[in-house]
Structures are given as C-alpha cells and as structure tokens.
Design a protein around this motif. Sequence first.
Motif, mmCIF file in Angstrom:
data_model
loop_
_atom_site.group_PDB
_atom_site.id
_atom_site.type_symbol
_atom_site.label_atom_id
_atom_site.label_comp_id
_atom_site.label_asym_id
_atom_site.label_seq_id
_atom_site.Cartn_x
_atom_site.Cartn_y
_atom_site.Cartn_z
ATOM 1 N N ASP A 85 -10.529 -12.761 -0.058
ATOM 2 C CA ASP A 85 -11.257 -13.371 1.060
ATOM 3 C C ASP A 85 -10.698 -12.879 2.392
ATOM 4 O O ASP A 85 -11.449 -12.535 3.302
ATOM 5 N N GLU A 86 -9.368 -12.847 2.507
ATOM 6 C CA GLU A 86 -8.766 -12.395 3.759
ATOM 7 C C GLU A 86 -8.964 -10.886 3.961
ATOM 8 O O GLU A 86 -9.210 -10.431 5.077
ATOM 9 N N ALA A 87 -8.868 -10.124 2.880
ATOM 10 C CA ALA A 87 -9.079 -8.678 2.978
ATOM 11 C C ALA A 87 -10.494 -8.385 3.462
ATOM 12 O O ALA A 87 -10.706 -7.465 4.265
ATOM 13 N N ALA A 88 -11.458 -9.168 2.987
ATOM 14 C CA ALA A 88 -12.851 -8.967 3.406
ATOM 15 C C ALA A 88 -13.000 -9.145 4.910
ATOM 16 O O ALA A 88 -13.799 -8.450 5.551
ATOM 17 N N ASP A 89 -12.205 -10.060 5.495
ATOM 18 C CA ASP A 89 -12.232 -10.240 6.955
ATOM 19 C C ASP A 89 -11.779 -8.977 7.676
ATOM 20 O O ASP A 89 -12.154 -8.752 8.826
ATOM 21 N N ASP A 90 -10.959 -8.168 6.990
ATOM 22 C CA ASP A 90 -10.490 -6.890 7.545
ATOM 23 C C ASP A 90 -11.358 -5.717 7.099
ATOM 24 O O ASP A 90 -11.003 -4.554 7.311
ATOM 25 N N GLY A 91 -12.472 -6.019 6.431
ATOM 26 C CA GLY A 91 -13.386 -4.974 5.982
ATOM 27 C C GLY A 91 -12.929 -4.244 4.731
ATOM 28 O O GLY A 91 -13.373 -3.126 4.461
ATOM 29 N N VAL A 92 -12.038 -4.872 3.943
ATOM 30 C CA VAL A 92 -11.506 -4.244 2.732
ATOM 31 C C VAL A 92 -11.960 -5.054 1.517
ATOM 32 O O VAL A 92 -11.853 -6.277 1.501
ATOM 33 N N PRO A 145 -10.068 0.192 -4.436
ATOM 34 C CA PRO A 145 -9.655 1.580 -4.266
ATOM 35 C C PRO A 145 -8.356 1.680 -3.467
ATOM 36 O O PRO A 145 -7.687 0.676 -3.240
ATOM 37 N N THR A 146 -8.042 2.879 -2.994
ATOM 38 C CA THR A 146 -6.793 3.110 -2.272
ATOM 39 C C THR A 146 -6.647 2.195 -1.063
ATOM 40 O O THR A 146 -5.561 1.669 -0.802
ATOM 41 N N SER A 147 -7.723 1.971 -0.334
ATOM 42 C CA SER A 147 -7.645 1.089 0.842
ATOM 43 C C SER A 147 -7.260 -0.330 0.429
ATOM 44 O O SER A 147 -6.516 -1.011 1.139
ATOM 45 N N ALA A 148 -7.730 -0.785 -0.730
ATOM 46 C CA ALA A 148 -7.390 -2.123 -1.223
ATOM 47 C C ALA A 148 -5.935 -2.184 -1.673
ATOM 48 O O ALA A 148 -5.226 -3.159 -1.385
ATOM 49 N N MET A 149 -5.470 -1.128 -2.372
ATOM 50 C CA MET A 149 -4.055 -1.085 -2.788
ATOM 51 C C MET A 149 -3.157 -1.149 -1.561
ATOM 52 O O MET A 149 -2.167 -1.868 -1.540
ATOM 53 N N SER A 150 -3.514 -0.389 -0.543
ATOM 54 C CA SER A 150 -2.721 -0.334 0.678
ATOM 55 C C SER A 150 -2.714 -1.689 1.378
ATOM 56 O O SER A 150 -1.668 -2.176 1.810
ATOM 57 N N TRP A 151 -3.878 -2.304 1.491
ATOM 58 C CA TRP A 151 -3.980 -3.613 2.137
ATOM 59 C C TRP A 151 -3.133 -4.637 1.390
ATOM 60 O O TRP A 151 -2.368 -5.389 1.994
ATOM 61 N N LEU A 152 -3.267 -4.666 0.059
ATOM 62 C CA LEU A 152 -2.537 -5.654 -0.736
ATOM 63 C C LEU A 152 -1.038 -5.368 -0.730
ATOM 64 O O LEU A 152 -0.225 -6.299 -0.765
ATOM 65 N N SER A 153 -0.664 -4.116 -0.635
ATOM 66 C CA SER A 153 0.750 -3.765 -0.531
ATOM 67 C C SER A 153 1.352 -4.338 0.755
ATOM 68 O O SER A 153 2.480 -4.829 0.757
ATOM 69 N N ARG A 154 0.589 -4.291 1.840
ATOM 70 C CA ARG A 154 1.077 -4.809 3.136
ATOM 71 C C ARG A 154 1.013 -6.325 3.229
ATOM 72 O O ARG A 154 1.872 -6.944 3.840
ATOM 73 N N HIS A 155 -0.021 -6.936 2.651
ATOM 74 C CA HIS A 155 -0.274 -8.372 2.847
ATOM 75 C C HIS A 155 -0.076 -9.227 1.600
ATOM 76 O O HIS A 155 -0.133 -10.456 1.687
ATOM 77 N N GLY A 156 0.130 -8.607 0.455
ATOM 78 C CA GLY A 156 0.178 -9.349 -0.809
ATOM 79 C C GLY A 156 1.259 -10.409 -0.893
ATOM 80 O O GLY A 156 1.051 -11.467 -1.497
ATOM 81 N N ALA A 157 2.428 -10.160 -0.289
ATOM 82 C CA ALA A 157 3.534 -11.125 -0.388
ATOM 83 C C ALA A 157 3.129 -12.494 0.124
ATOM 84 O O ALA A 157 3.536 -13.523 -0.434
ATOM 85 N N SER A 158 2.296 -12.547 1.153
ATOM 86 C CA SER A 158 1.888 -13.846 1.689
ATOM 87 C C SER A 158 0.995 -14.619 0.720
ATOM 88 O O SER A 158 0.783 -15.818 0.885
ATOM 89 N N PHE A 159 0.514 -13.948 -0.313
ATOM 90 C CA PHE A 159 -0.272 -14.594 -1.371
ATOM 91 C C PHE A 159 0.519 -14.672 -2.681
ATOM 92 O O PHE A 159 -0.012 -15.085 -3.710
ATOM 93 N N GLY A 160 1.770 -14.229 -2.636
ATOM 94 C CA GLY A 160 2.593 -14.195 -3.856
ATOM 95 C C GLY A 160 2.209 -13.061 -4.783
ATOM 96 O O GLY A 160 2.444 -13.141 -5.987
#
Length: 198
Positions: A85-92, A145-160
Amino acid sequence: MSRNQSRRPAVRRVRSTVLAAVTAVAVPVCAVACSPIAAAPLVGQRGPVGVADGVVADGTSVFADVPAVANLDRRLLASLRDAADEAADDGVELDVNSGWRSERYQEQLFEEAAAKYGSEDEAERWVARPGTSVHEAGDAVDIGPTSAMSWLSRHGASFGLCQVYGNEPWHFERRPDAVSDGCPAPYADPTDDPRMRR
C-alpha cells in the motif's frame, strides 16, 4: 466418409492450437532467476507442478487469491500488504514472483538449479533442498520487479520485512525486530543460513 469423419482433423488442429496457446501463456516463473521454467512432471510424480503447488504468473499481486500468496504466513502477508500500500503511494507495485511452495515444486526448482549450476552443492547457494525451504512453510516471499526489490530493500524494515540473502535481493522474510532495530546483516547465501543445514 461421413460428415463427422471429414471434420475430425480440423477439430484436432483447433484443439492443438488452443492447447499450444494456453500452454504458452501459462508457463510459470522461476523464483531462482525470475525466468520461465519448464512445467515438466517430476520423475514418479503425476503431472506438472502448477498454481496449486505455488506457481505464479508474471505480475501476481500481493493481494492475489492464489495459493502462493494466500498460503503465506498471515503475519508476513499482512506486513507485505501494508508495504505494498505504501509502495503504491510512491508509484511502485510489489509483485510476488514466488511465495509459498509445495515440497514438490521446491524439488523441481532444486533439480533445475542442480542442472543449471552443475552440482547440488552449487545449487544450494540459490535454492533450498526440498523439506528445508522457508518457502514451503510460507515464511518467505520473492518480490519483483527490480524497482519493487529496491523499494522494499530501503523501506522494508519499517514493516518488519528484510532481505535475508546477499545473493538473492528478491528474497524477503518477516523479522519483527527490524521495526525497532533495523534488519540484521544478510547471510551471503542460503548455505550460510543454519536453517538450511541438513
């Protein structure tokens, strides 16, 4: 020759064409390298692995109602959906390239990796042996895809959600302590993970 006999070859051609088209569309995706795999039956098994075993089509959403997603640990899935949901706000868009897998599907992936890398020992760097994979327990998800892996790598910790293996940037697992402490250092590859030892 009866009317039905003269039409049979045409019907067979139509059926063959339809079957070929359906097969071409339904080729599953391999989580190991995110490339198409052959949906061939395992020796001694009935039929090819499929959706019921955890195979997903390209572009499968974290909100999809397919076994690979629905059979994930409920806490992992909730964290993943919150992140999406949060990634979608960033267009990912976070896609699931692989999630829960049956042991039969894990066996097929391991056999394919052994053939690709030339040995079972080398395959273990990329694919867990059947019976040891956290995918079989629904505790891991491969994101693309790669953009999602990158986004989750940067922001994933805040979601555990953390990358677990240095050589698999697509592989994420739930680490609840990451919300407050950050993600732990990843293992170099699955052979360094004590959970994968036989």
